[in-house]
Design a protein around this motif. Structure first.
Motif, mmCIF file in Angstrom:
data_model
loop_
_atom_site.group_PDB
_atom_site.id
_atom_site.type_symbol
_atom_site.label_atom_id
_atom_site.label_comp_id
_atom_site.label_asym_id
_atom_site.label_seq_id
_atom_site.Cartn_x
_atom_site.Cartn_y
_atom_site.Cartn_z
ATOM 1 N N MET A 120 1.023 -1.538 0.262
ATOM 2 C CA MET A 120 -0.088 0.022 0.112
ATOM 3 C C MET A 120 1.083 1.489 -0.045
ATOM 4 S SD MET A 120 -3.255 -1.301 -0.281
ATOM 5 C CE MET A 120 -4.162 0.404 -0.640
ATOM 6 N N ILE A 121 0.673 2.285 -0.763
ATOM 7 C CA ILE A 121 1.419 3.268 -1.245
ATOM 8 C C ILE A 121 0.104 4.575 -0.232
ATOM 9 C CG2 ILE A 121 2.217 4.794 -2.665
ATOM 10 C CD1 ILE A 121 3.161 2.359 -3.898
ATOM 11 N N GLU A 122 0.780 5.482 -0.104
ATOM 12 C CA GLU A 122 0.096 6.633 0.335
ATOM 13 C C GLU A 122 0.465 7.534 -0.605
ATOM 14 O OE1 GLU A 122 -1.627 8.769 3.993
ATOM 15 O OE2 GLU A 122 0.454 8.417 4.040
ATOM 16 N N GLY A 123 -0.804 8.003 -1.393
ATOM 17 C CA GLY A 123 -1.244 8.805 -2.879
ATOM 18 C C GLY A 123 -1.548 10.532 -2.585
ATOM 19 N N VAL A 124 -1.094 11.338 -3.155
ATOM 20 C CA VAL A 124 -2.096 12.841 -2.806
ATOM 21 C C VAL A 124 -3.637 12.298 -3.352
ATOM 22 C CG1 VAL A 124 -2.401 14.992 -3.799
ATOM 23 C CG2 VAL A 124 -0.291 13.228 -4.200
ATOM 24 N N ASN A 125 -4.388 11.629 -3.106
ATOM 25 C CA ASN A 125 -5.123 11.579 -3.238
ATOM 26 C C ASN A 125 -6.543 10.424 -2.559
ATOM 27 O OD1 ASN A 125 -6.293 13.682 -4.290
ATOM 28 N ND2 ASN A 125 -6.073 12.794 -5.885
ATOM 29 N N GLY A 126 -5.471 9.234 -1.467
ATOM 30 C CA GLY A 126 -5.545 8.175 -1.163
ATOM 31 C C GLY A 126 -4.606 7.313 -1.400
ATOM 32 N N TRP A 127 -5.186 6.220 -1.119
ATOM 33 C CA TRP A 127 -3.931 4.324 -0.871
ATOM 34 C C TRP A 127 -3.975 4.378 -2.425
ATOM 35 C CZ3 TRP A 127 -0.517 4.144 2.590
ATOM 36 C CH2 TRP A 127 -1.121 4.369 4.285
ATOM 37 N N LEU A 128 -3.330 3.991 -2.650
ATOM 38 C CA LEU A 128 -2.931 3.320 -3.658
ATOM 39 C C LEU A 128 -2.443 1.900 -4.103
ATOM 40 C CD1 LEU A 128 -1.789 6.121 -5.884
ATOM 41 C CD2 LEU A 128 -4.095 4.870 -5.814
ATOM 42 N N ILE A 129 -2.680 1.080 -4.544
ATOM 43 C CA ILE A 129 -1.840 -0.312 -4.453
ATOM 44 C C ILE A 129 -0.839 -0.709 -4.992
ATOM 45 C CG2 ILE A 129 -2.726 -2.639 -5.398
ATOM 46 C CD1 ILE A 129 -5.446 -2.316 -4.385
ATOM 47 N N GLY A 130 0.263 -0.860 -4.363
ATOM 48 C CA GLY A 130 1.509 -1.009 -5.320
ATOM 49 C C GLY A 130 1.993 -2.014 -5.679
ATOM 50 N N ALA A 131 1.188 -3.031 -5.580
ATOM 51 C CA ALA A 131 1.875 -4.801 -5.962
ATOM 52 C C ALA A 131 0.695 -5.525 -5.106
ATOM 53 C CB ALA A 131 3.103 -4.742 -5.357
ATOM 54 N N VAL A 132 0.880 -6.470 -5.403
ATOM 55 C CA VAL A 132 0.198 -7.672 -4.785
ATOM 56 C C VAL A 132 0.560 -8.602 -5.052
ATOM 57 C CG1 VAL A 132 -2.088 -9.534 -5.127
ATOM 58 C CG2 VAL A 132 -2.324 -6.972 -5.180
ATOM 59 N N VAL A 133 1.327 -9.834 -3.884
ATOM 60 C CA VAL A 133 1.829 -10.918 -3.941
ATOM 61 C C VAL A 133 1.161 -11.915 -4.059
ATOM 62 C CG1 VAL A 133 4.041 -11.827 -2.799
ATOM 63 C CG2 VAL A 133 3.739 -9.154 -3.373
ATOM 64 N N PRO A 134 1.423 -13.172 -4.487
ATOM 65 C CA PRO A 134 0.534 -14.274 -3.547
ATOM 66 C C PRO A 134 1.140 -14.858 -2.687
ATOM 67 C CG PRO A 134 0.599 -14.296 -5.991
ATOM 68 C CD PRO A 134 1.543 -13.217 -5.330
ATOM 69 N N VAL A 135 0.711 -15.480 -1.277
ATOM 70 C CA VAL A 135 1.501 -15.737 -0.117
ATOM 71 C C VAL A 135 1.369 -17.535 -0.236
ATOM 72 C CG1 VAL A 135 1.259 -15.779 2.379
ATOM 73 C CG2 VAL A 135 0.360 -13.907 1.745
ATOM 74 N N ALA A 136 2.735 -17.945 -0.367
ATOM 75 C CA ALA A 136 2.590 -19.134 -0.759
ATOM 76 C C ALA A 136 1.802 -19.875 0.981
ATOM 77 C CB ALA A 136 4.753 -19.639 -0.377
ATOM 78 N N GLN A 137 0.786 -20.913 1.108
ATOM 79 C CA GLN A 137 0.302 -21.526 1.733
ATOM 80 C C GLN A 137 1.122 -23.035 2.295
ATOM 81 O OE1 GLN A 137 -3.854 -21.404 1.530
ATOM 82 N NE2 GLN A 137 -3.638 -19.652 -0.836
ATOM 83 N N PRO A 138 1.434 -23.190 2.937
ATOM 84 C CA PRO A 138 1.461 -24.637 3.297
ATOM 85 C C PRO A 138 0.686 -25.936 2.690
ATOM 86 C CG PRO A 138 0.733 -24.060 5.375
ATOM 87 C CD PRO A 138 0.372 -22.597 4.524
ATOM 88 N N LYS A 139 1.589 -26.779 1.941
ATOM 89 C CA LYS A 139 0.546 -28.068 1.384
ATOM 90 C C LYS A 139 0.242 -28.787 3.114
ATOM 91 C CE LYS A 139 2.315 -27.450 -2.028
ATOM 92 N NZ LYS A 139 1.908 -25.994 -3.169
ATOM 93 N N VAL A 140 -1.500 -29.195 2.957
ATOM 94 C CA VAL A 140 -2.003 -30.125 3.420
ATOM 95 C C VAL A 140 -1.972 -31.572 3.020
ATOM 96 C CG1 VAL A 140 -4.028 -30.547 5.216
ATOM 97 C CG2 VAL A 140 -2.828 -28.023 4.379
ATOM 98 N N SER A 141 -1.516 -32.308 3.461
ATOM 99 C CA SER A 141 -1.415 -33.478 3.313
ATOM 100 C C SER A 141 -2.755 -34.670 4.052
ATOM 101 C CB SER A 141 -0.481 -34.610 3.528
ATOM 102 O OG SER A 141 -0.138 -34.821 4.983
ATOM 103 N N ALA A 142 -3.492 -35.275 3.436
ATOM 104 C CA ALA A 142 -4.826 -35.885 3.755
ATOM 105 C C ALA A 142 -4.516 -37.350 4.820
ATOM 106 C CB ALA A 142 -5.710 -36.526 2.408
#
Length: 142
Positions: A120-142
């Motif tokens: 999140m980047i604060e712009g002149v007119n409010g917050w802007l999105i600078g990047a969206v990064v997927p978060v690795a999720q742990p593998k779940v075994s059955a």
């Protein structure tokens, strides 16, 4: 006294906000301007309004994609869960290396969980999105 109030507001702001995406996104109730920017972009995605969604992107993202059509193609190709999530939750916020990150959990229409960190980047007119990064999720075994 002002410092105590600020600390309380920050702690309240760091809690988890559950956002159901039944019907239209306006049912979402973000707690702050940063979450409003993310929710606004999701509302635009749901409305297939990539011009408005593109307006929530920081200048570096806008420069990288050039226009809303290219941006929309990228979202459709790699971030499709954001187009019409069944559920979303605002999770923790953190500062790392001077960068402010907001974590968001999405549940797709099949029940799958997808977690992303938003720069999140604060712009002149409010917050802007600078990047969206997927978060690795742990593998779940059955």
């Amino acid at each position: 006294m002002k410092q105590l109030i600020l600390v309380v507001l920050i702690l309240v702001g760091l809690g988890v906000k559950n956002v159901r995406a039944e019907g239209d996104t306006p049912g979402m109730q973000p707690r702050n301007a940063m979450e409003q920017a993310i929710a606004g972009q999701i509302a635009a995605f749901r409305a297939d309004d990539f011009a408005t969604a593109f307006a929530f992107a920081a200048p570096k993202i806008q420069g990288a994609f050039g226009d809303a059509a290219n941006f929309g193609a990228m979202v459709r190709g790699g971030y499709s869960v954001m187009l019409n999530p069944a559920d979303m939750q605002f999770l923790a916020r953190r500062v790392e290396g001077g960068i402010l990150w907001q974590r968001v959990l999405y549940r797709d229409i099949h029940g799958g969980i997808h977690i992303f960190d938003y720069e999140m980047i604060e712009g002149v007119n409010g917050w802007l999105i600078g990047a969206v990064v997927p978060v690795a999720q742990p593998k779940v075994s059955a």
